[in-house]
Design an enzyme around this catalytic site. Structure first.
Site, short mmCIF file in Angstrom:
data_model
loop_
_atom_site.label_atom_id
_atom_site.label_comp_id
_atom_site.label_asym_id
_atom_site.label_seq_id
_atom_site.Cartn_x
_atom_site.Cartn_y
_atom_site.Cartn_z
N TYR A 1 14.86 48.13 45.46
CA TYR A 1 13.64 47.54 45.61
C TYR A 1 12.41 48.08 45.11
O TYR A 1 11.29 48.31 45.73
CB TYR A 1 13.70 47.25 47.26
N ARG B 1 20.87 47.41 48.76
CA ARG B 1 20.56 48.94 48.75
C ARG B 1 21.58 50.19 48.71
O ARG B 1 21.28 50.95 48.06
CB ARG B 1 19.52 49.21 50.23
N GLU C 1 27.67 41.78 51.42
CA GLU C 1 26.81 41.72 50.42
C GLU C 1 25.74 43.11 50.45
O GLU C 1 24.66 42.83 50.49
CB GLU C 1 25.79 40.57 50.55
N PRO C 2 26.34 44.09 50.03
CA PRO C 2 25.64 45.33 50.04
C PRO C 2 24.70 45.46 49.02
O PRO C 2 24.93 44.93 47.71
CB PRO C 2 26.59 46.33 49.80
N ARG D 1 7.09 49.85 48.38
CA ARG D 1 7.65 50.00 49.91
C ARG D 1 6.93 50.94 50.94
O ARG D 1 6.89 50.58 52.05
CB ARG D 1 9.01 50.40 49.66
N CYS E 1 -6.39 51.19 43.22
CA CYS E 1 -7.60 51.24 43.74
C CYS E 1 -7.17 50.82 45.27
O CYS E 1 -7.79 49.73 45.77
CB CYS E 1 -8.55 50.47 43.27
N GLU E 2 -6.45 51.48 46.20
CA GLU E 2 -6.28 51.20 47.39
C GLU E 2 -5.88 52.64 48.03
O GLU E 2 -5.05 53.25 47.85
CB GLU E 2 -4.90 50.51 47.35
N GLY F 1 22.67 44.84 54.32
CA GLY F 1 21.74 45.39 55.26
C GLY F 1 22.12 47.11 55.62
O GLY F 1 21.40 47.84 56.50
C1 LIG Z 1 21.17 37.13 52.02
C2 LIG Z 1 21.12 38.68 51.72
N1 LIG Z 1 22.29 39.54 51.52
C3 LIG Z 1 22.15 40.65 51.17
C4 LIG Z 1 20.95 41.47 51.14
C5 LIG Z 1 21.06 42.72 50.83
O1 LIG Z 1 20.49 43.63 51.65
P1 LIG Z 1 20.46 45.17 51.77
O2 LIG Z 1 19.97 45.60 50.24
O3 LIG Z 1 19.79 45.80 52.79
O4 LIG Z 1 22.01 45.61 51.57
C6 LIG Z 1 19.86 40.67 51.32
C7 LIG Z 1 18.38 41.34 51.30
O5 LIG Z 1 17.52 40.89 51.35
C8 LIG Z 1 20.09 39.29 51.73
O6 LIG Z 1 18.77 38.48 51.98
#
Ligand SMILES: Cc1ncc(COP(=O)(O)O)c(C=O)c1O
Length: 438
Positions: A389, A293, A290-291, A329, A360-361, A237
């Site tokens: 993403y 993005r 868990e990065p 996005r 077409c939006e 996140g």
């Molecule tokens: C369980 C879990 N971990 C990690 C992430 C990665 O999030 P971000 O890409 O914002 O770091 C997500 C994104 O949806 C997630 O659902």
């Protein structure tokens, strides 16, 4: 006129050679982020691990890079698992997520021997225990918990709030039955708990609050059930880019740094966890992040060709050859992007231009009103920060083939995903026999 370079490659040459729209990923930037994960987190804090959240951007080459960089991989479907395994990613470094995993996905993950299955509900635990029994395996799991923390970000990417579809609420009445079930099963090896509160978060206070609630949970379970968790997964996140995705402009102060250092989050989380564990007489569990993005967003740009220019009173539209199918996005999250004319990189901005997608939006607008040099048909627009993403959320809306992905290293481009052809669009598309007569 000078041209934009990306990964030392000339973007105009890339556009002409590989066509547009084109995703371009800078390998060195991805590896630099992995290096920062190692130096700012893994090497600084003992008993830590990092799993790249592959939903942000996954191809076989990306899995290979993450493997070489020594990180783990978070997958959320059999498709992501299959991609990772096809690239030779070690299953023991893979964790499987998902709030609605199918039996097929669980079975596949168990037989592949993934390192962790993150269970999302009591029902899933029951299914998992039954499948593990059939396979005669003890499966290492953790349980996803919604801590009731609502970070400041777009509402569609908040995940750890009260009432979330993800995980079990942190309150005893929801979590205790799950923990008891897991502990009682000889086929489930409960390692700990998983928290992921949302995406595109720019302040560390929400992650720190999650840590506090997680520590209170660990103490509570130790006291009441005698269970001491070995592992805490604090999710991802971590925000990216100068301009965050925000529901309402003005509610949120823009981060000043284009690149948010990982340590802003991880130091605060680890310091808080160390203190909380000491205060509560707990052994500090190992910690996983868990990065997603944060690893790839800034490494990616998308190149488009300008097809038409329409000068109307109050607005100039540059219509490009891609749009919401390659980058949904802006339409989904009101995400704000920046861009340049890659073929006129040293020309002065002269007018405000809206970069319109070709779908077409009316909502298919990639960038609203950016200052550009005089824009003409045939110009190459480069949109920044599209590494996360975009490719992974792309669709074939309006039957547009998906763009190719080119990975650039030291100026040398390699196509790592081929552009879809019109025949690819027809793969599996069949006319019933009763309609074959014309
Ligand atoms: C369980 C879990 N971990 C990690 C992430 C990665 O999030 P971000 O890409 O914002 O770091 C997500 C994104 O949806 C997630 O659902």
């Amino acid at each position: 006129m000078s041209h934009l370079l990306w990964g030392n490659a000339d973007c105009v040459e890339l556009a002409h050679r590989f066509g547009t729209p084109l995703y371009v990923m800078d390998e060195s930037l991805i590896r630099a982020r992995c290096w920062e994960i190692r130096s700012a987190f893994l090497e600084k804090w003992p008993r830590t691990a990092a799993c790249y959240a592959s939903k942000a951007f996954l191809t076989k080459t990306m899995a290979r890079i993450i493997c070489q960089e020594g990180l783990g991989l978070d997958v959320v479907s059999s498709g992501e698992l299959h991609t990772a395994l096809s690239a030779g990613f070690p299953p023991s470094r893979i964790e499987l997520h998902g709030n609605a995993k199918s039996e097929e996905e669980l079975r596949r993950a168990i037989s592949a021997g993934v390192g962790r299955i993150v269970a999302d509900s009591v029902m899933e635990l029951e299914i998992l225990a039954a499948l593990a029994a059939q396979e005669g395996r003890r499966v290492p799991i953790s349980i996803r918990v919604a801590p009731g923390v609502t970070p400041r970000t777009h509402a569609h990417i908040v995940t750890g709030h009260r009432g979330s579809k993800f995980g079990l609420p942190i309150e005893d009445e929801f979590l205790t039955p799950a923990v008891k079930f897991a502990l009682a099963s000889p086929y489930l090896d409960l390692k700990g708990f998983h928290f992921h509160i949302g995406s595109q978060i720019f302040e560390n206070s929400f992650h720190v609050e999650t840590v506090r609630r997680a520590a209170a949970l660990l103490e509570n379970l130790k006291t009441r059930l005698g269970f001491e968790a070995e592992e805490l997964n604090l999710g991802g996140g971590f925000g990216v880019g100068k301009l965050p995705d925000v529901p309402a402009p003005g509610e949120f102060e823009e981060p000043r740094e284009p690149h948010v250092p990982l340590g802003l989050f991880t130091d605060a989380m680890m310091e808080s966890l160390t203190e909380e564990c000491a205060r509560r007489h707990l052994t500090r569990p190992s910690v996983v992040i868990e990065p997603g993005r944060w690893v790839v967003a800034e490494a990616g740009i998308t190149l488009y060709s300008v097809e038409t220019v329409k000068r109307l009173p109050g607005v100039i539209y540059a219509g490009v050859d891609g749009g919401m199918p390659d980058n949904p996005r802006p339409a989904l999250y009101q995400a704000v992007y920046e861009g340049v004319l890659a073929n006129k990189i040293d020309a002065l901005p002269a007018e405000k231009v809206t970069i319109a997608g070709k779908c077409c939006e009316t909502g298919d607008i990639l960038i609203e009103s950016i200052a550009l040099p005089p824009v003409e048909r045939g110009d190459i627009v480069a949109v920044f920060n599209t590494g996360a993403y975009n490719f992974s959320m792309a669709s074939n809306y309006n039957r547009l083939p998906r763009p190719a992905v080119v990975l650039v290293k030291d100026g040398i481009p390699d196509v790592i995903v081929a552009r879809q052809t019109y025949d690819d669009l027809l793969r599996g598309d069949t006319i019933p026999a009763r309609m074959t007569r014309t």
